[in-house]
Design an enzyme around this catalytic site. Structure first.
Site, PDB file in Angstrom:
ATOM      1  N   HIS A 181      25.813   5.283  60.206  1.00  0.00           N
ATOM      2  CA  HIS A 181      25.191   4.436  59.189  1.00  0.00           C
ATOM      3  C   HIS A 181      23.827   3.947  59.673  1.00  0.00           C
ATOM      4  O   HIS A 181      23.621   3.708  60.871  1.00  0.00           O
ATOM      5  CB  HIS A 181      26.103   3.259  58.849  1.00  0.00           C
ATOM      6  CG  HIS A 181      27.168   3.610  57.864  1.00  0.00           C
ATOM      7  ND1 HIS A 181      28.360   2.912  57.755  1.00  0.00           N
ATOM      8  CD2 HIS A 181      27.229   4.597  56.920  1.00  0.00           C
ATOM      9  CE1 HIS A 181      29.097   3.456  56.798  1.00  0.00           C
ATOM     10  NE2 HIS A 181      28.446   4.471  56.287  1.00  0.00           N
ATOM     11  N   ASP A 192      22.071   1.224  59.694  1.00  0.00           N
ATOM     12  CA  ASP A 192      21.827   0.006  60.471  1.00  0.00           C
ATOM     13  C   ASP A 192      22.208   0.162  61.934  1.00  0.00           C
ATOM     14  O   ASP A 192      22.006  -0.758  62.731  1.00  0.00           O
ATOM     15  CB  ASP A 192      22.551  -1.195  59.846  1.00  0.00           C
ATOM     16  CG  ASP A 192      24.046  -0.999  59.696  1.00  0.00           C
ATOM     17  OD1 ASP A 192      24.481   0.145  59.453  1.00  0.00           O
ATOM     18  OD2 ASP A 192      24.799  -1.992  59.804  1.00  0.00           O
ATOM     19  N   HIS A 193      22.722   1.343  62.292  1.00  0.00           N
ATOM     20  CA  HIS A 193      23.084   1.620  63.682  1.00  0.00           C
ATOM     21  C   HIS A 193      22.233   2.730  64.308  1.00  0.00           C
ATOM     22  O   HIS A 193      22.291   2.914  65.527  1.00  0.00           O
ATOM     23  CB  HIS A 193      24.566   1.996  63.773  1.00  0.00           C
ATOM     24  CG  HIS A 193      25.489   0.894  63.362  1.00  0.00           C
ATOM     25  ND1 HIS A 193      26.216   0.144  64.273  1.00  0.00           N
ATOM     26  CD2 HIS A 193      25.791   0.393  62.138  1.00  0.00           C
ATOM     27  CE1 HIS A 193      26.927  -0.759  63.613  1.00  0.00           C
ATOM     28  NE2 HIS A 193      26.688  -0.629  62.313  1.00  0.00           N
ATOM     29  N   HIS A 218      36.618   3.622  59.293  1.00  0.00           N
ATOM     30  CA  HIS A 218      35.460   3.044  58.610  1.00  0.00           C
ATOM     31  C   HIS A 218      34.971   3.903  57.441  1.00  0.00           C
ATOM     32  O   HIS A 218      33.871   3.716  56.952  1.00  0.00           O
ATOM     33  CB  HIS A 218      34.320   2.837  59.617  1.00  0.00           C
ATOM     34  CG  HIS A 218      33.140   2.105  59.063  1.00  0.00           C
ATOM     35  ND1 HIS A 218      33.247   0.913  58.371  1.00  0.00           N
ATOM     36  CD2 HIS A 218      31.805   2.405  59.077  1.00  0.00           C
ATOM     37  CE1 HIS A 218      32.034   0.508  58.002  1.00  0.00           C
ATOM     38  NE2 HIS A 218      31.148   1.398  58.414  1.00  0.00           N
ATOM     39  N   ASP A 239      31.868  -0.157  63.504  1.00  0.00           N
ATOM     40  CA  ASP A 239      32.432  -0.779  62.310  1.00  0.00           C
ATOM     41  C   ASP A 239      33.825  -0.212  62.043  1.00  0.00           C
ATOM     42  O   ASP A 239      34.050   0.997  62.157  1.00  0.00           O
ATOM     43  CB  ASP A 239      31.542  -0.510  61.099  1.00  0.00           C
ATOM     44  CG  ASP A 239      30.167  -1.148  61.239  1.00  0.00           C
ATOM     45  OD1 ASP A 239      29.918  -1.796  62.276  1.00  0.00           O
ATOM     46  OD2 ASP A 239      29.355  -0.995  60.315  1.00  0.00           O
ATOM     47  N   HIS A 272      27.613  -8.195  64.264  1.00  0.00           N
ATOM     48  CA  HIS A 272      27.641  -7.508  62.974  1.00  0.00           C
ATOM     49  C   HIS A 272      28.106  -8.456  61.869  1.00  0.00           C
ATOM     50  O   HIS A 272      28.980  -8.139  61.071  1.00  0.00           O
ATOM     51  CB  HIS A 272      28.550  -6.273  63.049  1.00  0.00           C
ATOM     52  CG  HIS A 272      28.259  -5.243  61.987  1.00  0.00           C
ATOM     53  ND1 HIS A 272      28.854  -5.288  60.748  1.00  0.00           N
ATOM     54  CD2 HIS A 272      27.459  -4.150  61.980  1.00  0.00           C
ATOM     55  CE1 HIS A 272      28.431  -4.254  60.024  1.00  0.00           C
ATOM     56  NE2 HIS A 272      27.583  -3.547  60.756  1.00  0.00           N
TER      57      HIS A 272
END
Length: 306
Positions: A65, A67-68, A141, A211, A269
């Site tokens: 993802h 944001d990572h 996830h 996540d 997070h």
């Protein structure tokens, strides 16, 4: 060892928090630094810290993802000019990670002056490096997301000076031989070094989660961790929402801490809907309950000694 957080927000950056990035300083075991996830803007965050990109020799990605991972291409190119020239880098993460990096570099006509070794994980992974044992386990996830368990090297026991004196061996260069080898010789006799040392001390265990919603593999990753770093995207009464979006609620994390016998939990997070004041208020409310385990909500640039 030290862990520093360069991003603690979920999904989107906020005025107070960047997207996900964690640095693990391996001293005294090694002078290397490992990064776990590289959200957008990570290299800018690092400029505010003493960490040098040239010392980063491993990057671990939990999942794909944005944001990572959106900070990866820029950080990799900057490493070329910030002490990383000719210093090999190992990048570990889910399938597709190598393609993402190489495609971005190719289309932007960016060039690196150091080699990268890519290791892509498929379900489970074990890796050994300079006495460290790293294992990755698949989480839940929606897309492949991994948690990493890092077992640090064992520290040899300290020398028993009095025991060595009892055989006529006094402090001096010979003590280094006792520390470094299984056996040593003194006055024609061979001795077992372990008989003159205290018990070895196991290195700390650190677990770092991508996540996830609660799943069975979390226990294998977190068991007996000295420090567990876990997401809690939702920290108020939104447990159904957390489950629907394959994330963890704070109550899920507390349950894992207890089941896995975790000594200390650093929670990151956090949803971008929470500001610093909200988080502190929720923390105070949670701390009033007697059965709440040892935890901290972390913020950007927090550093913890392990």
């Amino acid at each position: 060892m030290e862990v520093t957080f360069f991003g603690t927000s979920a999904g989107l950056p906020t005025k107070e928090r960047n997207t996900q990035a964690i640095a693990l300083n391996l001293e005294p075991f090694s002078n290397s630094i490992w990064l776990f996830d590289v959200g957008e803007g990570t290299q800018h965050q690092i400029l505010h810290h003493s960490i040098k990109l040239g010392k980063v020799d491993h990057i671990f990605i939990t999942h794909m993802h944005g944001d990572h991972i959106f900070g990866l291409p820029g950080l990799l190119t900057s490493r070329s000019f910030q002490g990383g020239e000719d210093k090999p880098l190992t990048v570990i993460g889910p399938r597709g990670l190598q393609q993402f990096i190489e495609t971005t570099l190719r289309l932007s006509e960016s060039h690196l002056n150091y080699p990268i070794t890519y290791i892509e994980i498929d379900n489970h992974f074990t890796y050994h490096h300079k006495g460290f044992s790293i294992s990755a386990h698949l989480l839940n996830h929606g897309i492949p997301s991994y948690g990493y368990r890092i077992e640090s090297p064992t520290t040899p026991g300290t020398i028993d000076v009095e025991a060595l004196k009892s055989i006529g061996l006094y402090p001096g260069p010979k003590y280094q031989e006792v520390k470094s080898y299984d056996n040593f010789e003194h006055e024609g006799q061979v001795y077992n070094s372990d008989d003159f040392k205290g018990p070895a001390k196991p290195g700390p265990i650190i677990s770092i989660f991508g996540d996830t919603k609660p799943c069975q593999s979390e226990l294998s990753i977190a068991k007996d961790s000295d420090v567990m770093i876990h997401e809690a995207t939702y920290i108020e009464g939104e447990k159904t929402l957390a489950n629907n979006y394959h994330h963890s609620h704070i109550e899920d994390v507390f349950e894992l801490i207890k089941q896995a016998n975790v000594k200390r939990c650093l929670i990151t997070h956090l949803s971008n809907r929470y500001n610093h004041e909200n988080i502190q208020l929720i923390k105070q409310q949670l701390k009033t309950h007697e059965d709440v385990p040892n935890f901290e909500f972390v913020k950007d640039f927090d550093t913890f000694i392990i």
